[in-house]
Design a protein around this motif. Structure first.
Motif, PDB file in Angstrom:
ATOM      1  N   LEU A 136      31.459  42.424  35.106  1.00  0.00           N
ATOM      2  CA  LEU A 136      30.686  41.038  36.027  1.00  0.00           C
ATOM      3  C   LEU A 136      29.066  40.915  35.522  1.00  0.00           C
ATOM      4  O   LEU A 136      28.677  40.032  35.825  1.00  0.00           O
ATOM      5  N   ASP A 252      28.520  31.800  41.973  1.00  0.00           N
ATOM      6  CA  ASP A 252      29.375  31.430  41.257  1.00  0.00           C
ATOM      7  C   ASP A 252      30.998  31.977  41.452  1.00  0.00           C
ATOM      8  O   ASP A 252      31.876  31.316  41.446  1.00  0.00           O
ATOM      9  N   LYS A 253      30.619  33.269  41.679  1.00  0.00           N
ATOM     10  CA  LYS A 253      32.129  34.121  41.860  1.00  0.00           C
ATOM     11  C   LYS A 253      31.800  35.222  42.860  1.00  0.00           C
ATOM     12  O   LYS A 253      30.531  35.807  42.790  1.00  0.00           O
ATOM     13  N   VAL A 255      33.881  38.508  44.054  1.00  0.00           N
ATOM     14  CA  VAL A 255      34.981  39.438  43.788  1.00  0.00           C
ATOM     15  C   VAL A 255      34.948  40.588  44.920  1.00  0.00           C
ATOM     16  O   VAL A 255      33.797  41.322  45.382  1.00  0.00           O
ATOM     17  N   ASN A 283      38.155  30.960  48.930  1.00  0.00           N
ATOM     18  CA  ASN A 283      36.882  30.822  48.175  1.00  0.00           C
ATOM     19  C   ASN A 283      36.638  32.072  47.476  1.00  0.00           C
ATOM     20  O   ASN A 283      35.473  32.271  46.509  1.00  0.00           O
ATOM     21  N   TYR A 285      37.069  34.671  44.364  1.00  0.00           N
ATOM     22  CA  TYR A 285      37.274  34.506  43.025  1.00  0.00           C
ATOM     23  C   TYR A 285      38.662  35.168  42.882  1.00  0.00           C
ATOM     24  O   TYR A 285      39.545  34.941  41.975  1.00  0.00           O
ATOM     25  N   LYS A 296      42.651  37.978  35.093  1.00  0.00           N
ATOM     26  CA  LYS A 296      41.656  36.951  35.068  1.00  0.00           C
ATOM     27  C   LYS A 296      40.400  37.250  34.466  1.00  0.00           C
ATOM     28  O   LYS A 296      40.007  38.486  34.249  1.00  0.00           O
ATOM     29  N   ARG A 299      32.968  37.742  33.836  1.00  0.00           N
ATOM     30  CA  ARG A 299      31.785  37.058  33.643  1.00  0.00           C
ATOM     31  C   ARG A 299      32.128  36.308  32.473  1.00  0.00           C
ATOM     32  O   ARG A 299      32.666  36.663  31.226  1.00  0.00           O
ATOM     33  N   GLU A 300      31.952  34.834  32.448  1.00  0.00           N
ATOM     34  CA  GLU A 300      32.141  33.940  31.626  1.00  0.00           C
ATOM     35  C   GLU A 300      31.253  33.330  30.941  1.00  0.00           C
ATOM     36  O   GLU A 300      31.032  32.589  29.789  1.00  0.00           O
ATOM     37  N   GLU A 304      25.837  32.621  35.238  1.00  0.00           N
ATOM     38  CA  GLU A 304      26.662  32.951  36.511  1.00  0.00           C
ATOM     39  C   GLU A 304      25.967  33.876  37.140  1.00  0.00           C
ATOM     40  O   GLU A 304      25.507  35.008  37.205  1.00  0.00           O
ATOM     41  N   ILE A 306      27.308  36.328  40.172  1.00  0.00           N
ATOM     42  CA  ILE A 306      28.250  37.171  40.505  1.00  0.00           C
ATOM     43  C   ILE A 306      27.970  38.220  41.748  1.00  0.00           C
ATOM     44  O   ILE A 306      27.190  39.004  41.326  1.00  0.00           O
TER      45      ILE A 306
END
Length: 340
Positions: A136, A252-253, A255, A283, A285, A296, A299-300, A304, A306
């Motif tokens: 992440l 943004d995410k 977890v 909400n 992720y 899933k 980190r994309e 972001e 996170i």
């Protein structure tokens, strides 16, 4: 023979017994990553932690964790850990967290070992932080800001340091002597520059990885929402909240280690966010096991923000107990005790 049954022996492993096994950080991280992936694949069983709060004037409480991992050994392994959380222990020269773990054969219920789980508690938390960061955080993270100097702090910092090209580590805690001693201890094991600073604000300023591991007695916002820059990875996991209510608004995410566990118990860094409905299943992720097992993406994008909230899963304790027991059996470490 007792009552016509064969004798049963179990292995007792003290803290010094476990220290002599020389288990390395990378082995701990690997074991935790493996069991987190197993959790994502549905190969584990565990119950929400429970708390025992004795009438001791608020000196501390006990956590009871129970878990089973099907992928360990020939038949899996089950375990129960009891860990005390007593913040004032430093005044007596004791760790704030002392733990004892018992592991069992899940096919017969026979106890296999009793072990000091204090080290397990310390390193499994740091390893979970590291595994979360592996998936992440930005790979080029350079600055680590860490609030908290006791218990799991050393493993948090050293394990993160082993995974990222850090250029600076900043640490702080409530007491100057505590943070200075922590920084000195870290300098003995890393070449990364370590700086002890006076405030959480200075610790987190422009940090790429922000870890809040404070030991508060009442909610106090140490990790300010404004301190979280683009691309940051945030890990708040103190027993009592040290974040602002709007922290999740900039993420943004979000977890967690396990959503059911996030909703259980009286304690936790985001306890109020769950209770107030700011953090919900809708909400959220992902659970980290979904990411580690490939269900899933983590980190994309570099920008972001996170957040990873882990409360501590019993299956991590079981996985590390298995690692320790296997190593101990190989060298016949510990003391064999007659159970019955």
């Amino acid at each position: 023979m007792i009552h016509g049954s064969p004798a049963i022996w179990l292995r007792f492993l003290s803290g010094p017994d476990i220290d002599r096994l020389g288990i390395a950080n990378h082995e701990v991280i690997a074991a935790v990553e493996e069991v987190v992936g197993a959790h994502g694949r549905g190969e584990t069983v565990f119950e929400p932690r429970t708390h025992l709060v004795p009438g001791n004037g608020g000196a501390g409480h006990f956590n009871i964790l129970r878990g089973h991992v099907a992928t360990l050994g020939d038949h899996g392994l089950s375990g129960v850990k009891v860990v005390g959380d007593f913040v004032p222990n430093y005044q007596k020269g004791l760790p704030s967290e002392l733990a004892l773990m018992t592991v069992f054969d899940p096919t017969t219920g026979v106890p296999l070992a009793i072990m000091d789980a204090t080290l397990i508690t310390e390193v499994r938390t740091g390893a979970m932080t590291a595994v979360g960061a592996k998936f992440l955080a930005r790979k080029d993270s350079r600055v680590l800001g860490h609030v908290g100097a006791r218990g799991t702090a050393f493993s948090n910092v050293t394990m993160l340091d082993s995974l990222f090209p850090l250029e600076e580590i900043r640490v702080t805690s409530r007491r100057p002597e505590s943070r200075e001693a922590f920084a000195a201890r870290l300098r003995e094991v890393t070449e990364t520059p370590v700086r002890a600073v006076a405030t959480a604000a200075e610790t987190f300023d422009q940090a790429d990885i922000l870890v809040e591991a404070s030991r508060l007695e009442k909610p106090t916002p140490l990790l300010r929402t404004a301190a979280v820059k683009r691309g940051a990875f945030v890990v708040p996991y103190g027993t009592v909240s040290a974040v602002e209510p709007d922290l999740l608004d900039v993420m943004d995410k979000v977890v967690v280690d396990d959503w059911r566990e996030s909703r259980s118990g009286r304690f936790g860094a985001l306890r109020s966010h769950v209770d107030s409905g700011r953090l919900t299943e809708q909400n959220l992720y992902a659970q980290i096991g979904e990411i580690v097992s490939g269900g899933k993406p983590g980190r994309e994008t570099p920008g972001e923000r996170i957040l990873f909230w882990h409360r501590g899963l019993s299956i991590l304790d079981v996985a590390l107990a298995h690692l320790i027991l296997t190593r101990a059996e190989a060298v016949d470490a510990g003391t064999m005790l007659r159970y019955r």
